[in-house]
Enzyme design. Structure first.
Site, PDB file in Angstrom:
ATOM      1  N   ASP A 172       3.913  -8.150  -1.642  1.00 43.90           N
ATOM      2  CA  ASP A 172       3.467  -7.519  -2.888  1.00 43.90           C
ATOM      3  C   ASP A 172       2.385  -8.353  -3.562  1.00 43.90           C
ATOM      4  O   ASP A 172       2.368  -9.581  -3.445  1.00 43.90           O
ATOM      5  CB  ASP A 172       4.681  -7.355  -3.825  1.00 43.90           C
ATOM      6  CG  ASP A 172       4.398  -6.388  -4.960  1.00 43.90           C
ATOM      7  OD1 ASP A 172       3.405  -5.641  -4.884  1.00 43.90           O
ATOM      8  OD2 ASP A 172       5.173  -6.392  -5.934  1.00 43.90           O
TER       9      ASP A 172
ATOM     10  N   ASN B 223       4.469   4.963  -1.618  1.00 43.00           N
ATOM     11  CA  ASN B 223       3.030   4.643  -1.509  1.00 43.00           C
ATOM     12  C   ASN B 223       2.163   5.869  -1.197  1.00 43.00           C
ATOM     13  O   ASN B 223       0.945   5.840  -1.405  1.00 43.00           O
ATOM     14  CB  ASN B 223       2.775   3.553  -0.458  1.00 43.00           C
ATOM     15  CG  ASN B 223       3.215   2.171  -0.878  1.00 43.00           C
ATOM     16  OD1 ASN B 223       3.518   1.322  -0.049  1.00 43.00           O
ATOM     17  ND2 ASN B 223       3.265   1.925  -2.183  1.00 43.00           N
TER      18      ASN B 223
HETATM   19  C1  FPP Z   1       1.622  -4.294  -1.858  1.00 41.73           C
HETATM   20  O1  FPP Z   1       0.620  -4.743  -2.748  1.00 41.73           O
HETATM   21  C2  FPP Z   1       1.127  -4.170  -0.487  1.00 41.73           C
HETATM   22  C3  FPP Z   1       1.051  -3.003   0.240  1.00 41.73           C
HETATM   23  C4  FPP Z   1       1.468  -1.716  -0.327  1.00 41.73           C
HETATM   24  C5  FPP Z   1       0.521  -2.946   1.597  1.00 41.73           C
HETATM   25  C6  FPP Z   1       0.704  -4.126   2.481  1.00 41.73           C
HETATM   26  C7  FPP Z   1      -0.302  -4.036   3.550  1.00 41.73           C
HETATM   27  C8  FPP Z   1      -0.959  -5.073   4.121  1.00 41.73           C
HETATM   28  C9  FPP Z   1      -0.684  -6.485   3.816  1.00 41.73           C
HETATM   29  C10 FPP Z   1      -2.072  -4.812   5.079  1.00 41.73           C
HETATM   30  C11 FPP Z   1      -1.783  -4.493   6.493  1.00 41.73           C
HETATM   31  C12 FPP Z   1      -0.435  -4.673   7.043  1.00 41.73           C
HETATM   32  C13 FPP Z   1      -0.163  -4.953   8.350  1.00 41.73           C
HETATM   33  C14 FPP Z   1       1.255  -4.972   8.778  1.00 41.73           C
HETATM   34  C15 FPP Z   1      -1.204  -5.244   9.347  1.00 41.73           C
HETATM   35  P1  FPP Z   1       0.236  -3.812  -3.976  1.00 41.73           P
HETATM   36  O2  FPP Z   1      -0.916  -2.968  -3.566  1.00 41.73           O
HETATM   37  O3  FPP Z   1       1.435  -3.040  -4.440  1.00 41.73           O
HETATM   38  O4  FPP Z   1      -0.202  -4.879  -5.035  1.00 41.73           O
HETATM   39  P2  FPP Z   1      -0.034  -4.812  -6.623  1.00 41.73           P
HETATM   40  O5  FPP Z   1       1.446  -4.772  -6.902  1.00 41.73           O
HETATM   41  O6  FPP Z   1      -0.671  -6.087  -7.077  1.00 41.73           O
HETATM   42  O7  FPP Z   1      -0.748  -3.589  -7.097  1.00 41.73           O
END
Ligand code: FPP
Length: 250
Positions: free
Chosen positions: A21, A69
């Protein structure tokens, strides 16, 4: 001295689950758009997968995309899907070299066909790898998974294949997407949020929870080592008393 030396290799969790996250906030701090954070999150994924394999962790589950998501802006969903396909394609040789099996949990039928096709290929190419299992939770949520398990169990009861009186915890385990995998013993969440967010609710019944303020794109192996040292400093009692756990307890 590296913090790694403080890890007791004999007492590692078999299964680590991570809620990655903070990508969006990381990007915002740098004055960039959210997808910039996801792009940089890939380096954290790579370092975490490699360090878990090196340590001897048997299962690593990453929450890559939740059912919730899908409600994000279409541009961000597309970017995440593209990143997933690109990363998986690029990293398949590394998975093979390191003897790592890739599997997914979640409603993968809802993924764009290009993504599910690529995933199926990598899953089949890595199916016989034995060093570590990398589980990607994709279009996953625990309530979706438990609802699906209830439907599967209900169908078996209807067909006369299952006696309701015989349903036990093992029956539920066997109908979850994680059937056959050990339960996570350590759950890590980055970004300072202290929530579980519909992740592996059944499976983390006895897991140790570790929350760090690091944002996911900044998470590296040293942070994983810190989490493991913290995990090993805790006494896991599974409902027993400390005295019952002592080797002297008769
Ligand atoms: C949460 O951060 C993260 C995600 C929803 C996606 C995770 C994906 C990756 C790290 C990229 C690719 C993955 C792989 C397995 C190759 P957020 O967007 O919710 O952050 P925030 O809470 O700060 O808005």
């Amino acid at each position: 001295m590296s913090v790694k030396q403080n890890i007791d290799i004999q007492r590692l969790p078999k299964h680590i689950a991570i809620i990655m996250d903070g990508n969006g906030r990381w990007a915002k701090q740098k004055g960039k758009i959210r997808t910039f954070g996801h792009q940089h999150g890939v380096a954290a994924v790579k370092d975490t997968v490699e360090s878990c394999a090196e340590l001897g962790i048997k299962v690593l589950t990453l929450y890559a995309f939740s059912t919730e998501n899908w409600k994000r802006p279409q541009f961000e969903i597309n970017a995440l899907m593209q990143l997933l396909v690109q990363s998986i394609s690029k990293e398949t040789p590394t998975l093979m070299e390191n003897n790592i099996r890739l599997i997914t949990i979640g409603d993968t039928e809802s993924l764009p066909s290009g993504v599910s096709k690529k995933l199926k290929k990598v899953i089949s190419d890595t199916a016989n790898n034995t060093r570590m299992t990398l589980v990607l939770a994709l279009s996953y949520s625990s309530r979706w998974e438990i609802t699906r398990a209830m439907k599967l169990i209900g169908e078996k009861i209807k067909k006369g294949e299952l006696d309701p009186a015989k349903i036990d915890e093992k029956t539920i385990d066997n109908h979850l997407c994680t059937a056959g995998l050990p339960d996570p013993e350590l759950l890590i969440r980055t970004s300072g949020e202290n929530r579980i967010s519909n992740y592996l609710l059944w499976q983390i019944a006895y897991a140790e929870l570790y929350f760090t303020s690091k944002l996911w794109p900044d998470f590296r192996r040293e942070d994983l080592y810190e989490a493991l040292i913290d995990y090993q400093s805790r006494e896991r009692r599974f409902g027993l008393t400390s005295e019952q756990l002592s080797p002297d307890h008769a």
